[in-house]
Design an enzyme around this catalytic site. Structure first.
Site, short mmCIF file in Angstrom:
data_model
loop_
_atom_site.label_atom_id
_atom_site.label_comp_id
_atom_site.label_asym_id
_atom_site.label_seq_id
_atom_site.Cartn_x
_atom_site.Cartn_y
_atom_site.Cartn_z
N GLU A 36 0.88 -1.17 0.00
CA GLU A 36 0.00 0.00 0.00
C GLU A 36 0.91 1.22 0.00
O GLU A 36 1.77 1.34 0.88
CB GLU A 36 -0.87 -0.02 1.26
N ARG A 262 4.88 -12.94 9.93
CA ARG A 262 5.53 -11.67 9.60
C ARG A 262 6.86 -11.57 10.34
O ARG A 262 7.09 -12.26 11.32
CB ARG A 262 4.63 -10.49 9.93
N LYS A 272 3.93 1.09 9.59
CA LYS A 272 4.15 2.34 8.85
C LYS A 272 3.57 3.53 9.58
O LYS A 272 4.11 4.63 9.51
CB LYS A 272 3.54 2.21 7.45
P1 ATP Z 1 2.44 -2.00 8.06
O1 ATP Z 1 1.94 -2.77 9.23
O2 ATP Z 1 3.87 -1.64 8.16
O3 ATP Z 1 1.57 -0.83 7.69
P2 ATP Z 1 1.22 -3.43 5.93
O4 ATP Z 1 1.10 -4.90 5.95
O5 ATP Z 1 0.00 -2.64 6.14
O6 ATP Z 1 2.41 -3.04 6.90
P3 ATP Z 1 1.55 -3.25 3.11
O7 ATP Z 1 2.12 -2.17 2.29
O8 ATP Z 1 0.12 -3.58 2.99
O9 ATP Z 1 1.89 -2.90 4.61
O10 ATP Z 1 2.41 -4.58 2.94
C1 ATP Z 1 2.79 -5.11 1.70
C2 ATP Z 1 3.14 -6.54 1.86
O11 ATP Z 1 4.22 -6.69 2.78
C3 ATP Z 1 1.98 -7.33 2.41
O12 ATP Z 1 1.87 -8.53 1.65
C4 ATP Z 1 2.36 -7.61 3.82
O13 ATP Z 1 1.85 -8.84 4.26
C5 ATP Z 1 3.89 -7.64 3.76
N1 ATP Z 1 4.45 -7.27 5.06
C6 ATP Z 1 4.22 -6.15 5.76
N2 ATP Z 1 4.85 -6.17 6.94
C7 ATP Z 1 5.53 -7.35 6.99
C8 ATP Z 1 6.38 -7.97 7.95
N3 ATP Z 1 6.68 -7.39 9.11
N4 ATP Z 1 6.90 -9.19 7.65
C9 ATP Z 1 6.61 -9.78 6.48
N5 ATP Z 1 5.81 -9.26 5.54
C10 ATP Z 1 5.28 -8.05 5.78
MG MG Z 2 -1.65 -3.49 4.44
#
Ligand code: ATP
Ligand code: MG
Length: 557
Positions: A36, A262, A272
């Protein structure tokens, strides 16, 4: 002779992929990385990138980069550019397969109308609070909305008017008609569309309604013929909804979702939203502050793509959540830079040493750029009658285990000569300002013909040739392992996470160092050249110390 490859240790994702290829369920693998664009990528994303692009590459498939841009207000172009830069920098490429969930808005809308026509979706005119109350809880079933049994025609009419922008934000939603009794809350008629009169960075004002992530994601996967949709464990409970949509919408392919743990890292925050607070409230200098767990921050700190990929590989892919020690990340960059970073000598906290019997104007010594790799060549380092050594390499009254310089004691200056301390000069306050020493001309190059060996070899820089540099030393951004464990994570910021040394003394070879290049400062650690470097001043970031001193210090406190 056998041509069989030795058995590899496969993680559960790769096992599934191999099985699917073996049985012919899929001819090739297509994965996607779906960020995102509402912030910079962090080390957790790196794990997901390495997995998605790694699996695709290993099995001759491909990985799409797809922006999950279903949320109109939060997304910014700066983030989009940073994400692409970071993925490329990590060593991965999506080729021509760059997509946006927003590209599919029309198709997603059409499918929503189909669901309505099939009696599988309805417009709910309840308020958000009412919907929340009707959802029930983990222990109580949900209750049906009074609008649940609206007829198809009425639903279609309302949904089209939602799309036409006739209703204010929050007044209607489109919900899937699944099961208000389901033990899984995600299946209790989840919201598929909401009204948001907000501009979108790609579609502008074209859409006053936006699809929810849970609706857009599986259908985007299906549009792109994703075979294995890899996501983190929080989405396990959403999988039945994922499957329901694939089952109930006339999609062109049938992707499956698999969840892995994760990445969690200690001494940092990773979401984020929290990283954004650090940036906005100026606790750090930006998303690329070298203390940030972002890819941009790690890069500026001096991490290499190989070290991050290696880290992701060592962490592995499993189904159980755990917290990885940041020491492992540091180990990985040390291991990589040890092989690749040229050595230089630099003194962070200088103490002048006047070598009284050194008569010459100076001379140059040849020293290897990397003792572990002769192919990296050698360079010349100037020596003169006044050198800087590290202040803590000298003690006037050394305790038993201190083997470095002390009055009357001889040490080796790396690649140069043996020197013996003959005097200590102090200022009015009793602070040591200078040392006096003699050198032994017979030890030229750093070895004595009589075979005597000092207990210590020190790094040094010739005072007349030294280049003043700024060196930034970093420590953990938070002083507790889990900054989020109690209360506001900002209360756990480490006030000493950045120490700036304005006038470190470096050997002159670094004058031409370019931003992004890596060095080992002998005996001190790995450093990389910061983009703040100008023609007048080189600025270094300490990437990591040579050895892990953190565990030792923490034990003492
Ligand atoms: P955040 O919690 O930092 O906002 P998010 O999952 O909302 O993270 P996205 O941009 O939606 O952020 O994530 C893109 C991809 O990265 C998704 O497939 C998500 O599952 C993966 N991802 C995000 N954080 C992690 C993590 N700590 N470990 C492994 N994969 C991750
Ligand atoms: Mg997300």
């Amino acid at each position: 002779m056998t041509t069989e490859a030795p058995p590899r240790n496969l993680d559960f994702i790769r096992e599934i992929v191999e099985e699917d290829l073996r049985t012919g369920r899929h001819q090739s693998v297509i994965t996607r990385f779906p960020p995102e664009p509402n912030g910079y990528l962090h080390i957790g994303h790196a794990k997901s990138i390495c997995l998605n692009f790694g699996v695709a590459a290993e099995y001759g498939g491909r990985c799409n980069l797809r922006y999950d841009d279903t949320n109109p207000t939060k997304e910014e172009v700066e983030y989009v550019d940073a994400i692409e830069y970071d993925v490329h920098w990590l060593g991965f490429d999506w080729g021509s397969h760059l997509y946006h969930a927003s590209d599919y808005f029309q198709q997603l809308y059409d499918w929503a109308e189909e669901l309505i026509r099939d009696g599988k979706a309805y417009v709910d005119s309840s308020t958000a609070d009412e919907i929340r109350a009707m959802r029930g809880s983990l222990t109580e079933a949900g209750t049906a909305s009074p609008y649940r049994d609206r007829g198809v025609e009425e639903n279609l009419d309302l949904f089209r008017r939602m799309r036409a922008g006739e209703f204010p934000d929050g007044s209607q939603v489109l919900r899937a008609k699944i099961d208000m009794q389901s033990p899984n809350i995600n299946m209790r008629d989840p919201v598929l569309y909401r009204i948001r009169h907000a501009g979108h960075h790609r579609t502008g004002d074209a859409w006053p309604i936006y699809p929810m992530y849970d609706y857009a994601h599986p259908l985007s996967d299906a549009i792109e013929s994703i075979t294995h949709s890899l996501c983190t464990l929080e989405y396990e409970d959403h999988r039945p909804l994922y499957d329901w949509l694939i089952e109930n919408v006339r999609v062109p392919s049938r992707p499956r979702q698999y969840e892995f743990a994760r990445l969690n890292l200690n001494y940092t925050v990773m979401s984020k939203r929290k990283l954004l607070r650090l940036v906005e409230e100026k606790h750090v200098s930006g998303w690329d502050d070298p203390r940030m767990p972002t890819i941009a921050g790690l890069r500026r700190r001096g991490y290499t793509p190989a070290s991050i990929r290696n880290f992701a590989e060592r962490v592995g892919v499993a189904k159980r959540e755990n917290v990885i020690d940041v020491g492992l990340l540091e180990f990985c960059v040390r291991e990589d830079l040890n092989k690749t970073a040229p050595r230089v000598m630099g003194v962070l906290n200088p103490l002048r040493v006047v070598i009284e019997n050194y008569q010459s104007d100076g001379e140059w010594f040849e020293t290897p750029n990397n003792p572990e790799d002769a192919s990296m060549g050698a360079r010349k380092v100037p020596f003169s009658g006044v050198v800087y050594i590290e202040r803590d390499d000298f003690m006037e009254e050394p305790p038993k285990k201190f083997f470095r310089l002390a009055p009357g004691r001889e040490v080796r200056l790396r690649s140069a000569y043996f020197i013996t301390c003959t005097g200590v000069v102090k200022d009015d306050r009793g602070e040591i300002v200078e040392l006096r020493a003699t050198y032994d001309p017979a030890t030229r190059g750093g070895d004595a013909p009589d075979g005597r060996r000092p207990k210590a070899t020190l790094h040094w820089v010739s005072a007349t040739h030294a280049v003043d540099c700024e060196v930034r030393l970093y420590d953990r951004l938070f002083n507790v392992e889990d900054p989020e464990a109690s209360g506001d994570f900002l209360l756990n910021l480490n006030p000493r996470s950045l120490e700036t040394i304005p006038h470190a003394k470096l050997e002159p070879s670094i004058r031409t160092a370019s931003p992004g290049s890596h060095y080992q400062f002998e005996r001190l650690g790995y450093f990389s050249v910061d983009p703040d470097t100008t023609t007048d001043k080189v600025v270094f970031n300490r990437t990591v110390t040579l050895k892990d001193t953190w565990a030792k210090l923490a034990a003492k406190e």
